[in-house]
Design an enzyme around this catalytic site. Sequence first.
Site, PDB file in Angstrom:
ATOM      1  N   CYS A  17      -1.821  -0.269   0.513  1.00 23.18           N
ATOM      2  CA  CYS A  17      -0.662   0.546   0.309  1.00 23.18           C
ATOM      3  C   CYS A  17      -0.990   1.772   1.175  1.00 23.18           C
ATOM      4  CB  CYS A  17      -0.191   1.103  -1.119  1.00 23.18           C
ATOM      5  SG  CYS A  17       1.094   2.019  -0.981  1.00 23.18           S
ATOM      6  N   ARG A  72       7.123  -6.637  -2.862  1.00 20.67           N
ATOM      7  CA  ARG A  72       6.641  -7.476  -3.675  1.00 20.67           C
ATOM      8  C   ARG A  72       5.813  -6.738  -4.687  1.00 20.67           C
ATOM      9  NH1 ARG A  72       1.542 -10.868  -1.444  1.00 20.67           N
ATOM     10  NH2 ARG A  72       0.103  -8.895  -1.076  1.00 20.67           N
ATOM     11  N   CYS A 103       7.934   2.168   2.860  1.00 19.13           N
ATOM     12  CA  CYS A 103       6.670   1.395   2.904  1.00 19.13           C
ATOM     13  C   CYS A 103       5.879   1.795   3.793  1.00 19.13           C
ATOM     14  CB  CYS A 103       7.085   0.089   2.467  1.00 19.13           C
ATOM     15  SG  CYS A 103       5.754  -1.206   2.533  1.00 19.13           S
ATOM     16  N   THR A 130       2.823   0.302   4.818  1.00 16.04           N
ATOM     17  CA  THR A 130       2.366  -0.703   5.726  1.00 16.04           C
ATOM     18  C   THR A 130       3.657  -1.414   6.320  1.00 16.04           C
ATOM     19  OG1 THR A 130       2.396  -2.133   3.631  1.00 16.04           O
ATOM     20  CG2 THR A 130       0.152  -1.270   4.210  1.00 16.04           C
ATOM     21  N   ASN A 149       0.016  -2.417  -8.445  1.00 17.68           N
ATOM     22  CA  ASN A 149       1.639  -2.557  -8.243  1.00 17.68           C
ATOM     23  C   ASN A 149       2.222  -1.839  -9.594  1.00 17.68           C
ATOM     24  OD1 ASN A 149       1.805  -3.537  -5.616  1.00 17.68           O
ATOM     25  ND2 ASN A 149       1.176  -5.391  -6.227  1.00 17.68           N
TER      26      ASN A 149
END
Length: 260
Positions: A75, A190, A199, A201, A66
């Site tokens: 990811c 997060r 994003c 996922t 991250n």
Amino acid sequence: MSQIEFYKYQGTGNDFVMIDNRQQQFPKNDTKLIARLCDRKFGIGADGLILLELSKLHDFTMKYYNADGNEGSMCGNGGRCLVAFAKQLKVIETDTIFDAVDGLHEAQIKDGIVSLKMKNVADVEQFSDYLFLDTGSPHHIAFVDGIQNFDVYNTGKSIRYGAPYFEKGTNVNFVEQQNENTFKIRTYERGVEDETLSCGTGATAVAIAAHHSKKTSKNNVFLETLGGTLEVSFDSDTNSYKNVFLKGKATMVFKGLFEL
């Protein structure tokens, strides 16, 4: 002063620093360095950093970090970008199987479009005002009105750190239906601790949640993110989803050298 060769990739605006670490030369335990590389003011700037490493049984291994420097969960857009990176490095041609933190992934790349097989989902939790499921990363999904002007940052942050997630946290997706199988999605991630342009996922989780909650009966769903459109397809059987594929563009932005 030593230098690191890096590549910058993006998938629907979800951007990543890519490093070929097959020789194990990158100091991957240095969380401060990874955070600095991802910093948009003092570094290269990215939502995350991905290392391409050797695999004993498959084409390569994906190591994802991250933007805060800590190793992350799966990811989806990062996985798609890594497939494109592997093709550029001539590690693969069109089809691949690679290792990731949540297990094996199959993928195919053709004309810059990457189709990535995601993990099966056997458990979708539905509550009165949200759904929760894990697509390699945990996702809280809430259907809302007026998504264009929705306060994604503050609302997402309060949910991400609140009950029942607390410190472990979750990604938070806000969704508005556009037509029978198209949904607009905005995500608080997060690890990035902010809204991202896309994003993978999360798009996968939203597609499954929309089908599970009977907002669509289609088994291919289009997700309109701030950075572009993704397509998710799947086979469904009561509560379980398999043959889940995330599909979209993955593009190299630039490459360069970073001084350590």
